[in-house]
Design an enzyme around this catalytic site. Sequence first.
Site, PDB file in Angstrom:
ATOM      1  N   ASN A   1       5.012  -6.845 -53.067  1.00  0.00           N
ATOM      2  CA  ASN A   1       5.665  -6.720 -51.769  1.00  0.00           C
ATOM      3  C   ASN A   1       4.570  -6.590 -50.720  1.00  0.00           C
ATOM      4  O   ASN A   1       4.020  -5.506 -50.509  1.00  0.00           O
ATOM      5  CB  ASN A   1       6.594  -5.505 -51.757  1.00  0.00           C
ATOM      6  CG  ASN A   1       7.364  -5.363 -50.450  1.00  0.00           C
ATOM      7  OD1 ASN A   1       7.031  -5.980 -49.445  1.00  0.00           O
ATOM      8  ND2 ASN A   1       8.384  -4.531 -50.456  1.00  0.00           N
TER       9      ASN A   1
ATOM     10  N   ARG B   1       8.672 -10.308 -52.923  1.00  0.00           N
ATOM     11  CA  ARG B   1       9.572 -10.165 -51.784  1.00  0.00           C
ATOM     12  C   ARG B   1       9.112 -11.164 -50.729  1.00  0.00           C
ATOM     13  O   ARG B   1       7.959 -11.163 -50.309  1.00  0.00           O
ATOM     14  CB  ARG B   1       9.491  -8.753 -51.201  1.00  0.00           C
ATOM     15  CG  ARG B   1      10.359  -8.578 -49.955  1.00  0.00           C
ATOM     16  CD  ARG B   1       9.941  -7.389 -49.145  1.00  0.00           C
ATOM     17  NE  ARG B   1      10.733  -7.257 -47.935  1.00  0.00           N
ATOM     18  CZ  ARG B   1      10.344  -6.583 -46.864  1.00  0.00           C
ATOM     19  NH1 ARG B   1       9.167  -5.984 -46.844  1.00  0.00           N
ATOM     20  NH2 ARG B   1      11.116  -6.508 -45.798  1.00  0.00           N
TER      21      ARG B   1
ATOM     22  N   HIS C   1      16.285  -7.195 -44.931  1.00  0.00           N
ATOM     23  CA  HIS C   1      16.359  -6.039 -45.838  1.00  0.00           C
ATOM     24  C   HIS C   1      17.373  -6.262 -46.958  1.00  0.00           C
ATOM     25  O   HIS C   1      17.915  -5.318 -47.529  1.00  0.00           O
ATOM     26  CB  HIS C   1      16.713  -4.749 -45.072  1.00  0.00           C
ATOM     27  CG  HIS C   1      15.642  -4.307 -44.125  1.00  0.00           C
ATOM     28  ND1 HIS C   1      15.916  -3.922 -42.826  1.00  0.00           N
ATOM     29  CD2 HIS C   1      14.302  -4.208 -44.272  1.00  0.00           C
ATOM     30  CE1 HIS C   1      14.781  -3.604 -42.211  1.00  0.00           C
ATOM     31  NE2 HIS C   1      13.788  -3.772 -43.074  1.00  0.00           N
TER      32      HIS C   1
ATOM     33  N   ARG D   1       8.894  -2.227 -33.313  1.00  0.00           N
ATOM     34  CA  ARG D   1       9.718  -3.316 -32.791  1.00  0.00           C
ATOM     35  C   ARG D   1      10.821  -2.782 -31.887  1.00  0.00           C
ATOM     36  O   ARG D   1      11.371  -1.714 -32.127  1.00  0.00           O
ATOM     37  CB  ARG D   1      10.314  -4.118 -33.949  1.00  0.00           C
ATOM     38  CG  ARG D   1       9.324  -5.033 -34.620  1.00  0.00           C
ATOM     39  CD  ARG D   1       9.887  -5.639 -35.891  1.00  0.00           C
ATOM     40  NE  ARG D   1       9.517  -4.872 -37.080  1.00  0.00           N
ATOM     41  CZ  ARG D   1      10.006  -5.065 -38.289  1.00  0.00           C
ATOM     42  NH1 ARG D   1      10.916  -6.000 -38.492  1.00  0.00           N
ATOM     43  NH2 ARG D   1       9.592  -4.340 -39.305  1.00  0.00           N
TER      44      ARG D   1
ATOM     45  N   GLU E   1      13.771  -1.904 -54.080  1.00  0.00           N
ATOM     46  CA  GLU E   1      13.677  -3.358 -53.961  1.00  0.00           C
ATOM     47  C   GLU E   1      12.962  -3.971 -55.160  1.00  0.00           C
ATOM     48  O   GLU E   1      13.306  -5.080 -55.611  1.00  0.00           O
ATOM     49  CB  GLU E   1      12.921  -3.712 -52.675  1.00  0.00           C
ATOM     50  CG  GLU E   1      13.640  -3.291 -51.404  1.00  0.00           C
ATOM     51  CD  GLU E   1      12.741  -3.313 -50.184  1.00  0.00           C
ATOM     52  OE1 GLU E   1      13.171  -3.866 -49.150  1.00  0.00           O
ATOM     53  OE2 GLU E   1      11.629  -2.777 -50.257  1.00  0.00           O
TER      54      GLU E   1
END
Length: 393
Positions: free
Chosen positions: A9, A94, A182, A242, A380
Amino acid sequence: MSDLVLTLNAGSSSLKFAIFASNTPSAQAEMTGKFASIGRQPVFSVSSADGRSLDKGALATLDNTFDHEKLLALLLPWLAQHHGRHRIVAVGHRVVHGGERFEGPTRVTEAVLDELESLVPLAPLHQPHNLAAIRAVAEWRPDLLQIACFDTSFHRTQERLAQLFAIPHALSDEGVIRYGFHGLSYAYIASVLPQHLGALADRRVIVAHLGNGSSLCAMKERKSRATSMGFTALDGLVMGRRCGTLDPGVILYLMRAKKMDASAIEDMLYRKSGLLGVSGISNNMHVLQESKAPRAREAIELYCYRAASLIAGLVPSIGGLDALVFTAGIGENSALVRQLICGRLDWLGVSIDGKANSENAVQIGSEQSRVKVLVLPTNEEAIIAKACRDYSE
Protein backbone atom coordinates in the site's frame (compact mmCIF):
# COMPACT_ATOMS: atom_id res chain seq x y z
CA MET A 1 7.74 -24.87 1.60
CA SER A 2 4.94 -22.48 2.54
CA ASP A 3 3.52 -20.03 0.01
CA LEU A 4 3.05 -16.42 0.99
CA VAL A 5 1.11 -13.40 -0.26
CA LEU A 6 2.58 -9.90 -0.03
CA THR A 7 0.38 -6.80 0.06
CA LEU A 8 1.69 -3.31 -0.72
CA ASN A 9 0.00 0.00 0.00
CA ALA A 10 2.06 2.90 -1.34
CA GLY A 11 0.89 6.30 -0.12
CA SER A 12 2.22 9.77 -0.79
CA SER A 13 4.73 9.65 2.09
CA SER A 14 4.42 6.09 3.36
CA LEU A 15 4.69 2.50 2.21
CA LYS A 16 2.84 -0.22 4.13
CA PHE A 17 3.23 -3.94 3.58
CA ALA A 18 1.95 -7.19 5.04
CA ILE A 19 2.72 -10.88 4.61
CA PHE A 20 -0.10 -13.45 4.68
CA ALA A 21 -0.16 -17.22 4.34
CA SER A 22 -1.60 -18.06 0.93
CA ASN A 23 -3.33 -21.28 2.01
CA THR A 24 -5.53 -19.90 4.79
CA PRO A 25 -8.42 -17.39 4.72
CA SER A 26 -7.22 -15.73 7.93
CA ALA A 27 -7.29 -11.92 8.00
CA GLN A 28 -4.33 -12.04 10.41
CA ALA A 29 -1.04 -11.09 8.77
CA GLU A 30 2.11 -13.00 9.71
CA MET A 31 4.15 -9.82 9.40
CA THR A 32 3.32 -6.14 8.99
CA GLY A 33 5.58 -3.19 8.35
CA LYS A 34 5.75 0.39 7.23
CA PHE A 35 8.06 3.06 5.92
CA ALA A 36 6.94 6.45 7.25
CA SER A 37 8.12 9.98 6.40
CA ILE A 38 9.31 9.10 2.90
CA GLY A 39 10.79 12.18 1.28
CA ARG A 40 12.10 13.47 4.60
CA GLN A 41 13.76 10.90 6.88
CA PRO A 42 12.22 7.47 6.22
CA VAL A 43 11.58 5.38 9.33
CA PHE A 44 11.12 1.61 8.99
CA SER A 45 9.12 -0.47 11.45
CA VAL A 46 8.21 -4.14 11.21
CA SER A 47 6.55 -6.59 13.57
CA SER A 48 5.34 -10.18 13.72
CA ALA A 49 1.74 -11.31 14.17
CA ASP A 50 2.11 -11.19 17.97
CA GLY A 51 3.36 -7.60 17.88
CA ARG A 52 7.07 -8.32 18.42
CA SER A 53 9.44 -5.92 16.67
CA LEU A 54 11.70 -7.69 14.19
CA ASP A 55 15.31 -7.09 13.19
CA LYS A 56 15.44 -4.38 10.51
CA GLY A 57 18.83 -5.31 9.13
CA ALA A 58 19.97 -3.01 6.33
CA LEU A 59 16.68 -1.08 6.56
CA ALA A 60 17.47 0.29 10.02
CA THR A 61 19.35 3.35 8.72
CA LEU A 62 17.80 5.39 5.92
CA ASP A 63 18.15 8.97 4.73
CA ASN A 64 16.17 11.45 2.66
CA THR A 65 17.59 10.14 -0.62
CA PHE A 66 15.43 7.03 -0.33
CA ASP A 67 12.22 7.41 -2.33
CA HIS A 68 9.53 4.74 -2.83
CA GLU A 69 11.44 2.99 -5.61
CA LYS A 70 14.72 2.76 -3.69
CA LEU A 71 12.94 1.55 -0.55
CA LEU A 72 11.15 -1.18 -2.49
CA ALA A 73 14.43 -2.23 -4.07
CA LEU A 74 15.70 -2.87 -0.53
CA LEU A 75 12.48 -4.23 0.95
CA LEU A 76 11.71 -6.97 -1.57
CA PRO A 77 15.03 -8.85 -1.24
CA TRP A 78 14.89 -8.31 2.53
CA LEU A 79 11.48 -9.99 2.66
CA ALA A 80 12.67 -12.90 0.53
CA GLN A 81 15.73 -13.38 2.72
CA HIS A 82 13.78 -13.02 5.97
CA HIS A 83 11.27 -15.72 5.01
CA GLY A 84 13.94 -18.09 3.73
CA ARG A 85 12.34 -21.20 2.29
CA HIS A 86 8.87 -19.61 2.31
CA ARG A 87 8.01 -18.42 -1.19
CA ILE A 88 6.10 -15.26 -2.15
CA VAL A 89 3.68 -16.38 -4.87
CA ALA A 90 1.61 -13.23 -5.36
CA VAL A 91 1.72 -9.51 -4.63
CA GLY A 92 -1.45 -7.49 -4.18
CA HIS A 93 -1.48 -3.70 -4.51
CA ARG A 94 -3.85 -1.04 -3.35
CA VAL A 95 -4.48 1.14 -6.41
CA VAL A 96 -6.53 4.22 -5.67
CA HIS A 97 -8.19 4.79 -9.04
CA GLY A 98 -9.59 2.12 -11.35
CA GLY A 99 -11.82 4.39 -13.44
CA GLU A 100 -15.05 3.00 -14.85
CA ARG A 101 -13.58 -0.17 -16.33
CA PHE A 102 -12.03 -1.94 -13.35
CA GLU A 103 -14.88 -3.22 -11.19
CA GLY A 104 -12.86 -5.71 -9.15
CA PRO A 105 -9.37 -7.09 -8.50
CA THR A 106 -7.42 -7.39 -11.76
CA ARG A 107 -4.27 -9.22 -12.78
CA VAL A 108 -1.65 -6.69 -13.81
CA THR A 109 -0.43 -6.76 -17.42
CA GLU A 110 1.37 -4.14 -19.47
CA ALA A 111 -1.97 -3.15 -21.03
CA VAL A 112 -3.59 -2.79 -17.60
CA LEU A 113 -0.64 -0.74 -16.37
CA ASP A 114 -0.97 1.61 -19.35
CA GLU A 115 -4.67 2.15 -18.60
CA LEU A 116 -3.94 2.86 -14.95
CA GLU A 117 -1.25 5.34 -15.95
CA SER A 118 -3.90 7.36 -17.81
CA LEU A 119 -5.76 7.81 -14.50
CA VAL A 120 -2.84 9.48 -12.70
CA PRO A 121 -4.35 13.00 -13.11
CA LEU A 122 -7.41 11.85 -11.15
CA ALA A 123 -5.35 10.74 -8.14
CA PRO A 124 -2.05 12.63 -8.34
CA LEU A 125 -1.04 12.04 -4.71
CA HIS A 126 -1.46 8.27 -4.79
CA GLN A 127 -1.66 6.70 -8.25
CA PRO A 128 1.98 7.37 -9.25
CA HIS A 129 3.26 5.64 -6.10
CA ASN A 130 0.81 2.74 -6.53
CA LEU A 131 2.08 2.13 -10.06
CA ALA A 132 5.73 2.60 -9.07
CA ALA A 133 5.32 -0.25 -6.58
CA ILE A 134 3.94 -2.50 -9.31
CA ARG A 135 6.89 -1.71 -11.58
CA ALA A 136 9.40 -2.29 -8.78
CA VAL A 137 7.99 -5.77 -8.13
CA ALA A 138 8.01 -6.55 -11.86
CA GLU A 139 11.68 -5.58 -12.06
CA TRP A 140 12.48 -7.74 -9.02
CA ARG A 141 10.58 -10.83 -10.23
CA PRO A 142 9.08 -10.36 -13.71
CA ASP A 143 6.98 -13.53 -13.63
CA LEU A 144 5.43 -12.95 -10.20
CA LEU A 145 1.62 -12.70 -10.11
CA GLN A 146 0.53 -9.14 -9.32
CA ILE A 147 -3.05 -8.15 -8.51
CA ALA A 148 -4.37 -4.58 -8.52
CA CYS A 149 -7.16 -3.90 -6.03
CA PHE A 150 -9.00 -0.63 -6.54
CA ASP A 151 -10.44 1.83 -4.06
CA THR A 152 -13.04 2.82 -6.65
CA SER A 153 -14.41 -0.68 -7.35
CA PHE A 154 -16.62 -0.95 -4.26
CA HIS A 155 -18.66 2.04 -5.39
CA ARG A 156 -19.58 0.73 -8.82
CA THR A 157 -22.83 -0.63 -7.31
CA GLN A 158 -24.23 2.91 -7.03
CA GLU A 159 -27.14 3.92 -9.22
CA ARG A 160 -26.42 6.32 -12.06
CA LEU A 161 -27.94 9.35 -10.31
CA ALA A 162 -25.53 8.95 -7.41
CA GLN A 163 -22.61 9.09 -9.86
CA LEU A 164 -23.62 12.05 -12.00
CA PHE A 165 -22.58 15.69 -11.84
CA ALA A 166 -24.95 18.28 -13.30
CA ILE A 167 -22.61 19.09 -16.18
CA PRO A 168 -23.02 18.63 -19.97
CA HIS A 169 -23.78 14.96 -20.58
CA ALA A 170 -20.93 14.61 -23.04
CA LEU A 171 -18.48 15.05 -20.16
CA SER A 172 -20.30 12.45 -18.09
CA ASP A 173 -20.11 10.05 -21.02
CA GLU A 174 -16.35 10.65 -21.14
CA GLY A 175 -16.04 9.51 -17.51
CA VAL A 176 -16.32 12.76 -15.57
CA ILE A 177 -18.47 11.18 -12.85
CA ARG A 178 -18.39 10.48 -9.12
CA TYR A 179 -16.16 7.45 -8.51
CA GLY A 180 -15.69 7.33 -4.74
CA PHE A 181 -12.65 6.01 -2.88
CA HIS A 182 -11.54 4.08 0.25
CA GLY A 183 -13.37 1.12 -1.25
CA LEU A 184 -11.00 -1.51 0.17
CA SER A 185 -11.68 -0.21 3.67
CA TYR A 186 -15.43 -0.22 3.07
CA ALA A 187 -15.28 -3.73 1.61
CA TYR A 188 -13.61 -4.99 4.78
CA ILE A 189 -16.10 -3.27 7.09
CA ALA A 190 -18.98 -4.66 5.00
CA SER A 191 -17.52 -8.16 5.39
CA VAL A 192 -17.47 -7.99 9.21
CA LEU A 193 -20.72 -6.11 9.82
CA PRO A 194 -22.79 -9.31 10.36
CA GLN A 195 -20.52 -10.22 13.28
CA HIS A 196 -21.53 -7.01 15.05
CA LEU A 197 -24.99 -6.19 13.73
CA GLY A 198 -26.53 -9.51 12.78
CA ALA A 199 -29.40 -9.09 10.34
CA LEU A 200 -29.15 -5.32 10.77
CA ALA A 201 -25.92 -5.43 8.75
CA ASP A 202 -27.89 -5.57 5.50
CA ARG A 203 -30.05 -2.59 6.35
CA ARG A 204 -29.20 1.12 6.28
CA VAL A 205 -25.60 1.70 7.37
CA ILE A 206 -23.26 4.67 6.97
CA VAL A 207 -19.53 4.05 7.44
CA ALA A 208 -17.23 6.96 8.28
CA HIS A 209 -13.65 6.29 7.18
CA LEU A 210 -11.91 9.10 9.04
CA GLY A 211 -8.17 9.52 8.70
CA ASN A 212 -5.71 11.81 6.96
CA GLY A 213 -7.90 11.04 3.97
CA SER A 214 -11.57 10.87 4.96
CA SER A 215 -14.82 9.85 3.34
CA LEU A 216 -18.27 8.40 3.99
CA CYS A 217 -20.14 5.52 2.41
CA ALA A 218 -23.88 4.83 2.66
CA MET A 219 -24.57 1.09 2.35
CA LYS A 220 -27.64 -1.04 1.89
CA GLU A 221 -27.33 -4.82 1.69
CA ARG A 222 -23.65 -4.07 2.42
CA LYS A 223 -23.22 -2.47 -0.99
CA SER A 224 -22.29 1.11 -1.73
CA ARG A 225 -25.28 3.32 -2.57
CA ALA A 226 -23.66 6.74 -2.20
CA THR A 227 -20.36 8.21 -1.04
CA SER A 228 -18.90 11.59 -0.16
CA MET A 229 -15.89 11.52 -2.48
CA GLY A 230 -16.38 12.19 -6.17
CA PHE A 231 -14.35 12.46 -9.38
CA THR A 232 -11.13 12.71 -7.36
CA ALA A 233 -10.09 12.04 -3.77
CA LEU A 234 -10.34 15.78 -3.12
CA ASP A 235 -14.12 15.95 -2.65
CA GLY A 236 -16.31 15.53 0.42
CA LEU A 237 -15.06 15.75 3.99
CA VAL A 238 -12.39 18.01 5.38
CA MET A 239 -9.17 15.95 5.46
CA GLY A 240 -5.66 16.26 6.83
CA ARG A 241 -4.34 18.39 3.98
CA ARG A 242 -7.21 18.28 1.47
CA CYS A 243 -10.03 20.78 1.41
CA GLY A 244 -13.01 18.54 0.75
CA THR A 245 -16.09 19.97 -0.96
CA LEU A 246 -15.40 23.42 -2.36
CA ASP A 247 -17.48 25.93 -4.31
CA PRO A 248 -16.08 25.76 -7.89
CA GLY A 249 -16.26 29.54 -7.90
CA VAL A 250 -13.34 29.57 -5.46
CA ILE A 251 -11.16 27.98 -8.16
CA LEU A 252 -12.20 30.68 -10.65
CA TYR A 253 -11.44 33.36 -8.07
CA LEU A 254 -7.97 31.94 -7.41
CA MET A 255 -7.25 31.88 -11.14
CA ARG A 256 -8.53 35.36 -11.90
CA ALA A 257 -7.90 37.40 -8.77
CA LYS A 258 -4.86 35.60 -7.36
CA LYS A 259 -3.34 34.70 -10.76
CA MET A 260 -2.73 31.12 -9.61
CA ASP A 261 -2.18 28.46 -12.26
CA ALA A 262 -3.43 24.87 -12.16
CA SER A 263 -0.29 23.54 -10.46
CA ALA A 264 -0.41 26.11 -7.68
CA ILE A 265 -4.12 25.52 -7.08
CA GLU A 266 -3.61 21.75 -7.05
CA ASP A 267 -0.80 22.10 -4.53
CA MET A 268 -2.92 24.30 -2.26
CA LEU A 269 -6.03 22.12 -2.36
CA TYR A 270 -4.24 18.77 -1.99
CA ARG A 271 -1.37 19.67 0.33
CA LYS A 272 -2.00 22.96 2.15
CA SER A 273 -5.70 22.90 3.00
CA GLY A 274 -7.85 20.76 5.30
CA LEU A 275 -6.91 20.54 8.97
CA LEU A 276 -3.46 21.94 8.20
CA GLY A 277 -4.78 24.93 6.28
CA VAL A 278 -7.50 25.88 8.77
CA SER A 279 -5.35 25.43 11.87
CA GLY A 280 -2.06 26.64 10.46
CA ILE A 281 -0.51 24.10 12.83
CA SER A 282 -0.78 20.49 11.71
CA ASN A 283 -2.72 17.95 9.67
CA ASN A 284 -2.51 15.52 12.61
CA MET A 285 -5.74 15.29 14.62
CA HIS A 286 -3.92 14.20 17.78
CA VAL A 287 -1.62 17.24 17.62
CA LEU A 288 -4.61 19.54 17.15
CA GLN A 289 -6.49 18.00 20.07
CA GLU A 290 -3.46 18.61 22.31
CA SER A 291 -3.10 22.21 21.15
CA LYS A 292 -4.58 25.17 23.03
CA ALA A 293 -4.60 27.38 19.93
CA PRO A 294 -8.06 28.66 18.92
CA ARG A 295 -7.48 27.77 15.28
CA ALA A 296 -6.68 24.18 16.21
CA ARG A 297 -10.08 23.88 17.88
CA GLU A 298 -11.75 25.61 14.93
CA ALA A 299 -10.21 23.06 12.55
CA ILE A 300 -11.54 20.18 14.66
CA GLU A 301 -14.99 21.75 14.89
CA LEU A 302 -15.12 22.33 11.12
CA TYR A 303 -14.01 18.75 10.46
CA CYS A 304 -16.83 17.42 12.64
CA TYR A 305 -19.46 19.89 11.42
CA ARG A 306 -18.83 18.93 7.80
CA ALA A 307 -18.80 15.22 8.67
CA ALA A 308 -22.16 15.42 10.44
CA SER A 309 -23.64 17.48 7.60
CA LEU A 310 -22.53 14.99 4.96
CA ILE A 311 -23.68 11.99 7.01
CA ALA A 312 -27.12 13.58 7.14
CA GLY A 313 -26.90 14.28 3.41
CA LEU A 314 -26.34 10.60 2.63
CA VAL A 315 -29.38 9.38 4.55
CA PRO A 316 -31.83 9.88 1.63
CA SER A 317 -29.78 7.54 -0.55
CA ILE A 318 -30.60 4.61 1.75
CA GLY A 319 -33.94 5.81 3.15
CA GLY A 320 -32.95 6.15 6.79
CA LEU A 321 -30.23 5.14 9.21
CA ASP A 322 -29.93 1.98 11.30
CA ALA A 323 -26.21 2.01 12.09
CA LEU A 324 -23.27 4.41 12.01
CA VAL A 325 -19.75 2.95 11.93
CA PHE A 326 -16.51 4.82 12.62
CA THR A 327 -13.24 3.43 11.25
CA ALA A 328 -9.64 4.36 10.22
CA GLY A 329 -7.09 6.33 12.24
CA ILE A 330 -9.24 9.20 13.49
CA GLY A 331 -12.49 7.26 13.47
CA GLU A 332 -11.04 4.47 15.60
CA ASN A 333 -9.03 6.60 18.02
CA SER A 334 -10.57 10.04 18.54
CA ALA A 335 -13.36 9.99 21.11
CA LEU A 336 -13.66 13.78 20.76
CA VAL A 337 -14.31 13.62 17.02
CA ARG A 338 -16.95 10.89 17.44
CA GLN A 339 -18.58 12.89 20.23
CA LEU A 340 -18.74 16.11 18.22
CA ILE A 341 -20.09 14.38 15.12
CA CYS A 342 -22.73 12.34 16.95
CA GLY A 343 -23.75 15.37 18.99
CA ARG A 344 -24.99 17.00 15.78
CA LEU A 345 -26.96 13.90 14.78
CA ASP A 346 -29.20 13.46 17.82
CA TRP A 347 -32.22 14.43 15.68
CA LEU A 348 -31.52 11.28 13.66
CA GLY A 349 -31.69 9.17 16.79
CA VAL A 350 -27.93 8.98 17.29
CA SER A 351 -26.80 8.95 20.93
CA ILE A 352 -23.54 7.67 22.35
CA ASP A 353 -22.44 6.39 25.74
CA GLY A 354 -19.72 8.68 27.03
CA LYS A 355 -17.77 6.00 28.90
CA ALA A 356 -17.86 3.50 26.03
CA ASN A 357 -16.82 6.23 23.61
CA SER A 358 -13.88 7.34 25.75
CA GLU A 359 -12.69 3.73 25.91
CA ASN A 360 -12.93 3.28 22.11
CA ALA A 361 -15.33 0.38 22.68
CA VAL A 362 -16.83 -1.48 19.71
CA GLN A 363 -20.39 -0.57 20.65
CA ILE A 364 -20.56 3.08 21.74
CA GLY A 365 -24.27 3.78 21.24
CA SER A 366 -26.25 4.59 24.39
CA GLU A 367 -29.24 2.53 25.50
CA GLN A 368 -31.51 5.31 24.24
CA SER A 369 -29.92 5.49 20.79
CA ARG A 370 -32.23 4.46 17.96
CA VAL A 371 -29.16 4.05 15.76
CA LYS A 372 -26.42 1.52 16.48
CA VAL A 373 -23.05 3.27 16.74
CA LEU A 374 -19.90 1.19 16.30
CA VAL A 375 -16.13 1.65 16.23
CA LEU A 376 -14.48 -0.99 14.04
CA PRO A 377 -10.86 -1.34 12.90
CA THR A 378 -10.44 -1.58 9.17
CA ASN A 379 -8.11 -4.00 7.37
CA GLU A 380 -7.52 -3.14 3.72
CA GLU A 381 -4.61 -5.58 3.58
CA ALA A 382 -6.90 -8.54 4.36
CA ILE A 383 -9.10 -7.65 1.37
CA ILE A 384 -6.07 -7.42 -0.90
CA ALA A 385 -4.68 -10.73 0.38
CA LYS A 386 -8.02 -12.44 -0.27
CA ALA A 387 -7.99 -11.19 -3.86
CA CYS A 388 -4.51 -12.66 -4.33
CA ARG A 389 -5.58 -16.00 -2.89
CA ASP A 390 -8.59 -16.11 -5.21
CA TYR A 391 -6.33 -15.57 -8.22
CA SER A 392 -3.74 -18.08 -7.01
CA GLU A 393 -6.22 -20.95 -6.60
